[in-house]
Design a protein around this motif. Sequence first.
Motif, PDB file in Angstrom:
ATOM      1  N   ILE A 132       1.682 -16.041   6.182  1.00 14.59           N
ATOM      2  CA  ILE A 132       1.078 -17.053   7.192  1.00 14.59           C
ATOM      3  C   ILE A 132       1.925 -17.178   8.372  1.00 14.59           C
ATOM      4  CG2 ILE A 132       0.554 -19.482   7.841  1.00 14.59           C
ATOM      5  CD1 ILE A 132      -0.300 -19.761   4.746  1.00 14.59           C
ATOM      6  N   LEU A 133       3.267 -17.010   8.359  1.00 13.69           N
ATOM      7  CA  LEU A 133       4.046 -17.216   9.429  1.00 13.69           C
ATOM      8  C   LEU A 133       4.282 -15.945  10.310  1.00 13.69           C
ATOM      9  CD1 LEU A 133       6.682 -19.497   8.086  1.00 13.69           C
ATOM     10  CD2 LEU A 133       5.007 -20.103   9.686  1.00 13.69           C
ATOM     11  N   ASP A 134       4.090 -14.661   9.319  1.00 12.35           N
ATOM     12  CA  ASP A 134       4.292 -13.306  10.025  1.00 12.35           C
ATOM     13  C   ASP A 134       2.992 -12.829  10.908  1.00 12.35           C
ATOM     14  OD1 ASP A 134       6.749 -12.774   8.883  1.00 12.35           O
ATOM     15  OD2 ASP A 134       5.846 -11.605   7.234  1.00 12.35           O
ATOM     16  N   ASP A 135       1.857 -13.545  10.138  1.00 10.55           N
ATOM     17  CA  ASP A 135       0.335 -13.167  11.090  1.00 10.55           C
ATOM     18  C   ASP A 135       0.609 -14.131  12.329  1.00 10.55           C
ATOM     19  OD1 ASP A 135      -0.277 -11.542   8.886  1.00 10.55           O
ATOM     20  OD2 ASP A 135      -1.698 -13.278   8.005  1.00 10.55           O
ATOM     21  N   ALA A 136       1.436 -15.142  12.127  1.00  6.21           N
ATOM     22  CA  ALA A 136       1.416 -16.055  13.499  1.00  6.21           C
ATOM     23  C   ALA A 136       2.411 -15.688  14.409  1.00  6.21           C
ATOM     24  CB  ALA A 136       1.462 -17.544  13.177  1.00  6.21           C
ATOM     25  N   GLY A 137       3.273 -14.706  14.056  1.00 11.43           N
ATOM     26  CA  GLY A 137       4.549 -14.272  14.804  1.00 11.43           C
ATOM     27  C   GLY A 137       5.662 -15.202  14.712  1.00 11.43           C
ATOM     28  N   VAL A 138       5.866 -16.055  13.525  1.00  9.38           N
ATOM     29  CA  VAL A 138       6.803 -16.818  13.524  1.00  9.38           C
ATOM     30  C   VAL A 138       7.802 -16.244  12.578  1.00  9.38           C
ATOM     31  CG1 VAL A 138       7.642 -19.132  12.852  1.00  9.38           C
ATOM     32  CG2 VAL A 138       5.328 -18.617  13.940  1.00  9.38           C
ATOM     33  N   SER A 139       9.149 -16.154  12.804  1.00 12.87           N
ATOM     34  CA  SER A 139      10.206 -15.404  12.130  1.00 12.87           C
ATOM     35  C   SER A 139      10.724 -16.376  11.270  1.00 12.87           C
ATOM     36  CB  SER A 139      11.008 -14.842  12.931  1.00 12.87           C
ATOM     37  OG  SER A 139      11.770 -15.768  13.869  1.00 12.87           O
ATOM     38  N   LEU A 140      11.243 -16.095  10.016  1.00 20.74           N
ATOM     39  CA  LEU A 140      11.996 -16.873   9.226  1.00 20.74           C
ATOM     40  C   LEU A 140      13.596 -16.327   9.281  1.00 20.74           C
ATOM     41  CD1 LEU A 140       9.741 -16.814   6.152  1.00 20.74           C
ATOM     42  CD2 LEU A 140      10.368 -18.849   7.418  1.00 20.74           C
ATOM     43  N   THR A 141      14.334 -17.309   8.975  1.00 21.87           N
ATOM     44  CA  THR A 141      15.835 -16.908   8.723  1.00 21.87           C
ATOM     45  C   THR A 141      16.215 -17.086   7.287  1.00 21.87           C
ATOM     46  OG1 THR A 141      16.685 -19.171   9.268  1.00 21.87           O
ATOM     47  CG2 THR A 141      16.623 -17.495  10.971  1.00 21.87           C
ATOM     48  N   PRO A 142      16.980 -16.238   6.608  1.00 24.11           N
ATOM     49  CA  PRO A 142      17.410 -16.347   5.160  1.00 24.11           C
ATOM     50  C   PRO A 142      18.153 -17.521   4.617  1.00 24.11           C
ATOM     51  CG  PRO A 142      18.613 -14.549   6.064  1.00 24.11           C
ATOM     52  CD  PRO A 142      17.819 -15.022   7.216  1.00 24.11           C
ATOM     53  N   THR A 143      19.055 -18.060   5.528  1.00 27.17           N
ATOM     54  CA  THR A 143      19.657 -19.261   5.150  1.00 27.17           C
ATOM     55  C   THR A 143      19.871 -20.467   5.932  1.00 27.17           C
ATOM     56  OG1 THR A 143      21.817 -18.118   6.101  1.00 27.17           O
ATOM     57  CG2 THR A 143      21.299 -17.642   3.701  1.00 27.17           C
ATOM     58  N   LEU A 144      20.550 -21.264   5.883  1.00 35.22           N
ATOM     59  CA  LEU A 144      20.430 -22.705   6.603  1.00 35.22           C
ATOM     60  C   LEU A 144      21.728 -22.252   7.698  1.00 35.22           C
ATOM     61  CD1 LEU A 144      20.040 -25.374   7.469  1.00 35.22           C
ATOM     62  CD2 LEU A 144      21.440 -26.286   5.695  1.00 35.22           C
ATOM     63  N   GLU A 145      22.544 -21.348   7.173  1.00 33.92           N
ATOM     64  CA  GLU A 145      23.647 -21.185   8.237  1.00 33.92           C
ATOM     65  C   GLU A 145      23.149 -20.205   9.322  1.00 33.92           C
ATOM     66  OE1 GLU A 145      23.637 -21.047   4.948  1.00 33.92           O
ATOM     67  OE2 GLU A 145      25.201 -22.815   4.611  1.00 33.92           O
ATOM     68  N   ASP A 146      22.302 -19.294   8.753  1.00 36.59           N
ATOM     69  CA  ASP A 146      21.591 -18.534   9.927  1.00 36.59           C
ATOM     70  C   ASP A 146      20.811 -19.384  10.990  1.00 36.59           C
ATOM     71  OD1 ASP A 146      22.619 -16.167   9.065  1.00 36.59           O
ATOM     72  OD2 ASP A 146      21.040 -15.872   7.623  1.00 36.59           O
ATOM     73  N   CYS A 147      19.873 -20.210  10.385  1.00 33.75           N
ATOM     74  CA  CYS A 147      19.207 -21.161  11.353  1.00 33.75           C
ATOM     75  C   CYS A 147      20.164 -21.799  12.194  1.00 33.75           C
ATOM     76  CB  CYS A 147      18.671 -22.193  10.419  1.00 33.75           C
ATOM     77  SG  CYS A 147      17.016 -21.602   9.559  1.00 33.75           S
ATOM     78  N   LEU A 148      21.012 -22.433  11.737  1.00 35.58           N
ATOM     79  CA  LEU A 148      22.278 -23.331  12.667  1.00 35.58           C
ATOM     80  C   LEU A 148      22.686 -22.368  13.571  1.00 35.58           C
ATOM     81  CD1 LEU A 148      23.530 -25.631   9.963  1.00 35.58           C
ATOM     82  CD2 LEU A 148      21.891 -26.278  11.521  1.00 35.58           C
ATOM     83  N   PHE A 149      23.225 -20.996  13.346  1.00 32.76           N
ATOM     84  CA  PHE A 149      24.085 -20.360  14.167  1.00 32.76           C
ATOM     85  C   PHE A 149      23.047 -19.999  15.246  1.00 32.76           C
ATOM     86  CE2 PHE A 149      25.281 -15.865  15.572  1.00 32.76           C
ATOM     87  CZ  PHE A 149      26.262 -16.119  15.808  1.00 32.76           C
TER      88      PHE A 149
END
Length: 354
Positions: free
Chosen positions: A329-346
Amino acid sequence: MNLIEYEAKALLSAASIPTPKGVRITKRQSDAPFLPAVLKSQVPVGGRGKAGGIIVAKTEEEFADAHAKIFSLAIKDHLPKSLLVEELLSISKEFYLSALVDRDSMSIMILANRHGGIEVEDNHDFEHWTINDRSDADTIGQAIADYYQLPDKTFVLQDIIERLFDCLVKNDATLVEINPLILTDDGKLIAGDAKMILDDAASFRHDWQFEATAAETNFVTINQEGNVATIANGAGLAMATVDAAYAAGLTPANFLDIGGGASTETLLAAFERIVTYPNVQAIIINVFAGITKADEVAKAIVAAREQIDTLPPLFIRIAGTNYELAKKILDDAGVSLTPTLEDCLFAAKGALDA
């Protein structure tokens, strides 16, 4: 996940905490199982007594009238699927008692008040104790017996505290509340009503078969001028997300536990509330899907991007139930995911510092 009273009392009973004799009935079961009885609406919200959702019946006619009335009574937009019929207790006194996870002290707390019942929220003289393990129950039970002015119930209260602690830990609960804790005329201490919130992030450890009701969204403003907002499911994960944001040099504006069973509409409402903060430049989303499905979170993210013009950048970590569907769903909408919370925060820190 916010349990309904009969579910919470089942877990209390399993922990050997005394509860009233009771029977759960459906709309089709209109005959009184016993009399006198207390009929109680089984809805996942408070305020049932004031709303007319708890009625005493002493005759078959009163029981039938109460049965019809409560089943047709919506309380905060919730209609009951069942009623809990309990024995009518002879009440001498009512107290308040709970065990909860306290974020500020990062510990489990026992709270007590000499006055329980429907007006407990108006009381301000709560006493509290930190409980580290079962061995603290004797000391705390003694202190509560003194506080309640029930010296002859010291041993009973020590047992109740130990079992309350066990119930909280065993079930991965963030709150186990007994209100009121009733002292009957014949000297028994009984859990007259119960509220329990389970941590949705721990659902993978349990085979929970409860009614799928979401806990009321726990949205707390931490700093109105904060530069990031946080969204997580489960009190434990939400606390960890806020703490990690602080550790990363960010300033969280809010604490948001979306609870279990959150829908696209619930999540979208959370986004709309977040954008009212004046300085939020990023939203950290940290979800371990269980009862709250990953694809529901993904749908809400897509809807928020489409409907909220002022939505700041999103930094998203999702895992758990329906992850692959959510990713699509997110890929189709062009929204990326990050693998960990640490990556999100960085990534969020980098965006804010740019």
